[in-house]
Design a protein around this motif. Structure first.
Motif, PDB file in Angstrom:
ATOM      1  N   ALA A 118     -49.244  35.210 -40.389  1.00  0.00           N
ATOM      2  CA  ALA A 118     -50.255  35.384 -39.444  1.00  0.00           C
ATOM      3  C   ALA A 118     -50.075  34.235 -38.454  1.00  0.00           C
ATOM      4  CB  ALA A 118     -51.623  35.247 -40.217  1.00  0.00           C
ATOM      5  N   ALA A 119     -49.674  33.014 -38.735  1.00  0.00           N
ATOM      6  CA  ALA A 119     -49.642  31.918 -37.722  1.00  0.00           C
ATOM      7  C   ALA A 119     -48.329  32.341 -36.881  1.00  0.00           C
ATOM      8  CB  ALA A 119     -49.381  30.544 -38.606  1.00  0.00           C
ATOM      9  N   GLU A 120     -47.221  32.975 -37.470  1.00  0.00           N
ATOM     10  CA  GLU A 120     -46.096  33.293 -36.637  1.00  0.00           C
ATOM     11  C   GLU A 120     -46.387  34.430 -35.632  1.00  0.00           C
ATOM     12  OE1 GLU A 120     -43.193  34.177 -39.578  1.00  0.00           O
ATOM     13  OE2 GLU A 120     -42.520  32.081 -39.756  1.00  0.00           O
ATOM     14  N   ASN A 121     -47.433  35.385 -35.869  1.00  0.00           N
ATOM     15  CA  ASN A 121     -47.730  36.452 -35.224  1.00  0.00           C
ATOM     16  C   ASN A 121     -48.746  36.077 -34.144  1.00  0.00           C
ATOM     17  OD1 ASN A 121     -45.784  38.030 -36.446  1.00  0.00           O
ATOM     18  ND2 ASN A 121     -47.180  38.838 -37.944  1.00  0.00           N
ATOM     19  N   MET A 122     -49.451  35.008 -34.187  1.00  0.00           N
ATOM     20  CA  MET A 122     -50.720  34.753 -33.525  1.00  0.00           C
ATOM     21  C   MET A 122     -50.565  34.633 -31.945  1.00  0.00           C
ATOM     22  SD  MET A 122     -53.586  33.958 -34.630  1.00  0.00           S
ATOM     23  CE  MET A 122     -55.274  33.331 -34.167  1.00  0.00           C
ATOM     24  N   SER A 123     -51.342  35.055 -31.159  1.00  0.00           N
ATOM     25  CA  SER A 123     -51.371  35.165 -29.844  1.00  0.00           C
ATOM     26  C   SER A 123     -52.519  34.619 -29.243  1.00  0.00           C
ATOM     27  CB  SER A 123     -51.349  36.613 -29.311  1.00  0.00           C
ATOM     28  OG  SER A 123     -52.510  37.232 -29.393  1.00  0.00           O
ATOM     29  N   LYS A 124     -52.658  34.223 -27.980  1.00  0.00           N
ATOM     30  CA  LYS A 124     -53.772  33.625 -27.353  1.00  0.00           C
ATOM     31  C   LYS A 124     -55.243  34.541 -27.471  1.00  0.00           C
ATOM     32  CE  LYS A 124     -51.199  30.995 -24.032  1.00  0.00           C
ATOM     33  NZ  LYS A 124     -51.143  30.397 -22.690  1.00  0.00           N
ATOM     34  N   LYS A 125     -54.808  35.793 -27.225  1.00  0.00           N
ATOM     35  CA  LYS A 125     -56.079  36.677 -27.406  1.00  0.00           C
ATOM     36  C   LYS A 125     -56.625  36.784 -28.813  1.00  0.00           C
ATOM     37  CE  LYS A 125     -54.560  39.910 -23.951  1.00  0.00           C
ATOM     38  NZ  LYS A 125     -54.016  41.270 -23.369  1.00  0.00           N
ATOM     39  N   ARG A 212     -50.084  28.199 -34.380  1.00  0.00           N
ATOM     40  CA  ARG A 212     -48.911  28.831 -35.035  1.00  0.00           C
ATOM     41  C   ARG A 212     -47.894  27.720 -35.600  1.00  0.00           C
ATOM     42  NH1 ARG A 212     -46.013  32.315 -30.576  1.00  0.00           N
ATOM     43  NH2 ARG A 212     -45.220  33.207 -32.341  1.00  0.00           N
ATOM     44  N   LYS A 213     -48.446  26.812 -36.458  1.00  0.00           N
ATOM     45  CA  LYS A 213     -47.750  26.082 -37.294  1.00  0.00           C
ATOM     46  C   LYS A 213     -47.699  26.565 -38.760  1.00  0.00           C
ATOM     47  CE  LYS A 213     -49.166  21.828 -34.956  1.00  0.00           C
ATOM     48  NZ  LYS A 213     -49.396  20.418 -35.117  1.00  0.00           N
ATOM     49  N   ALA A 214     -46.785  27.528 -38.940  1.00  0.00           N
ATOM     50  CA  ALA A 214     -46.836  28.210 -40.025  1.00  0.00           C
ATOM     51  C   ALA A 214     -46.612  27.786 -41.542  1.00  0.00           C
ATOM     52  CB  ALA A 214     -45.396  29.373 -39.841  1.00  0.00           C
ATOM     53  N   LEU A 215     -45.979  26.767 -41.618  1.00  0.00           N
ATOM     54  CA  LEU A 215     -45.955  26.124 -42.630  1.00  0.00           C
ATOM     55  C   LEU A 215     -46.937  25.349 -43.322  1.00  0.00           C
ATOM     56  CD1 LEU A 215     -42.229  24.759 -42.756  1.00  0.00           C
ATOM     57  CD2 LEU A 215     -43.051  26.701 -43.890  1.00  0.00           C
ATOM     58  N   LEU A 216     -47.707  24.648 -42.231  1.00  0.00           N
ATOM     59  CA  LEU A 216     -48.699  24.044 -42.381  1.00  0.00           C
ATOM     60  C   LEU A 216     -49.933  25.132 -42.671  1.00  0.00           C
ATOM     61  CD1 LEU A 216     -49.936  21.299 -42.111  1.00  0.00           C
ATOM     62  CD2 LEU A 216     -51.016  21.692 -39.958  1.00  0.00           C
ATOM     63  N   ALA A 217     -50.023  26.304 -42.126  1.00  0.00           N
ATOM     64  CA  ALA A 217     -50.949  27.259 -42.437  1.00  0.00           C
ATOM     65  C   ALA A 217     -50.772  27.738 -44.050  1.00  0.00           C
ATOM     66  CB  ALA A 217     -50.900  28.590 -41.521  1.00  0.00           C
ATOM     67  N   ARG A 218     -49.523  27.907 -44.355  1.00  0.00           N
ATOM     68  CA  ARG A 218     -49.141  28.386 -45.688  1.00  0.00           C
ATOM     69  C   ARG A 218     -49.670  27.284 -46.598  1.00  0.00           C
ATOM     70  NH1 ARG A 218     -43.154  27.262 -47.375  1.00  0.00           N
ATOM     71  NH2 ARG A 218     -44.054  25.136 -47.415  1.00  0.00           N
ATOM     72  N   ASP A 219     -49.699  26.031 -46.366  1.00  0.00           N
ATOM     73  CA  ASP A 219     -49.783  24.916 -47.462  1.00  0.00           C
ATOM     74  C   ASP A 219     -51.229  24.800 -47.312  1.00  0.00           C
ATOM     75  OD1 ASP A 219     -47.293  24.409 -47.787  1.00  0.00           O
ATOM     76  OD2 ASP A 219     -47.232  22.810 -46.837  1.00  0.00           O
TER      77      ASP A 219
END
Length: 238
Positions: A118-125, A212-219
């Motif tokens: 989800a973090a990788e796919n995140m957009s401003k909207k 969009r910090k993917a690894l941080l979001a996972r943890d």
């Protein structure tokens, strides 16, 4: 000439056939009624086995029996409500300790990776949409503490499902949606520390996802689910 007219007529029929009518207002009413009853079921005001009167719910919510029955049928399909002949609807028994442990194991295997995607796919909207859910969960206004707890549980489920949908994997989204994990867990224990600690953990997930910090979001998601398990495990099987 006849062929031309025939083709023209078929085009007109085709255009009218695919034109969709607007979604009736009943759709939003049905969803609102569903969420109200769901919040009531999660709250300690309605422990397992509590009878749910269609007439009483209709009077309380000031709606007809139709959206009430629609909501109860939906909740029955989700395993949150049971219906007995000549008795009517009542809240379902709590799942077993084994089921609760299996739920957490499944979530630890799936949701951290979902948060990363989800973090990788995140957009401003997307940020404003997720911000609305966070604001609702952090809202300090509590008109009725028990019902407030139920509403928090509903919003908590929406928060996790929004992240799952943003990950873009329809299989994991469907699996999480069908399990209704958050609803069952919030029925297990009602205490203000549950919401207070969950809000802090959700904020950590939110901050990582929108940046969009993917690894941080996972943890952050893993830590949240693990902490939730520790909060709830003493109440399994009570």
């Amino acid at each position: 000439m006849k062929d031309y007219k025939r083709n023209l007529m078929s085009e007109k029929v085709g255009k009218s056939a695919v034109k969709l009518s607007p979604v009736p207002r009943r759709a939003s009413l049905a969803e609102t009624v569903y969420e109200k009853i769901l919040a009531l079921i999660i709250s300690p005001k309605t422990p397992p086995g509590s009878r749910l009167s269609v007439d009483a719910l209709g009077r309380d919510l000031k709606v007809s029996q139709t959206p009430i029955r629609q909501a109860l049928v939906r909740l029955q399909a989700q395993g949150l409500v049971v219906k007995a002949q000549n008795v009517g609807y009542s809240t379902a028994p709590l799942p077993s300790a084994k089921v609760y442990k299996d739920i957490f194991q499944f979530r630890l295997l799936v949701e951290p990776e979902v948060a990363r995607m989800a973090a990788e796919n995140m957009s401003k909207k997307d940020v404003s949409k997720l911000e609305v859910l966070m604001a609702r969960m952090e809202d300090p206004v509590q008109k009725e503490l028990n019902l407030r707890y139920g509403q928090f549980a509903v919003d908590d489920g929406k928060f996790h499902m929004w992240i799952a949908e943003k990950a873009g994997n329809s299989i994991t989204t469907h699996a999480l949606e069908q399990l209704h994990t958050h609803t069952h867990l919030f029925r297990l224990r009602n205490h203000h520390t549950v919401t207070e600690e969950a809000i802090v953990e959700h904020r950590a997930i939110f901050n990582a996802v929108i940046k969009r910090k993917a690894l941080l979001a996972r943890d952050a998601m893993f830590n949240h689910i693990e902490a939730s398990f520790k909060r709830m495990v003493p109440y399994f099987g009570e």
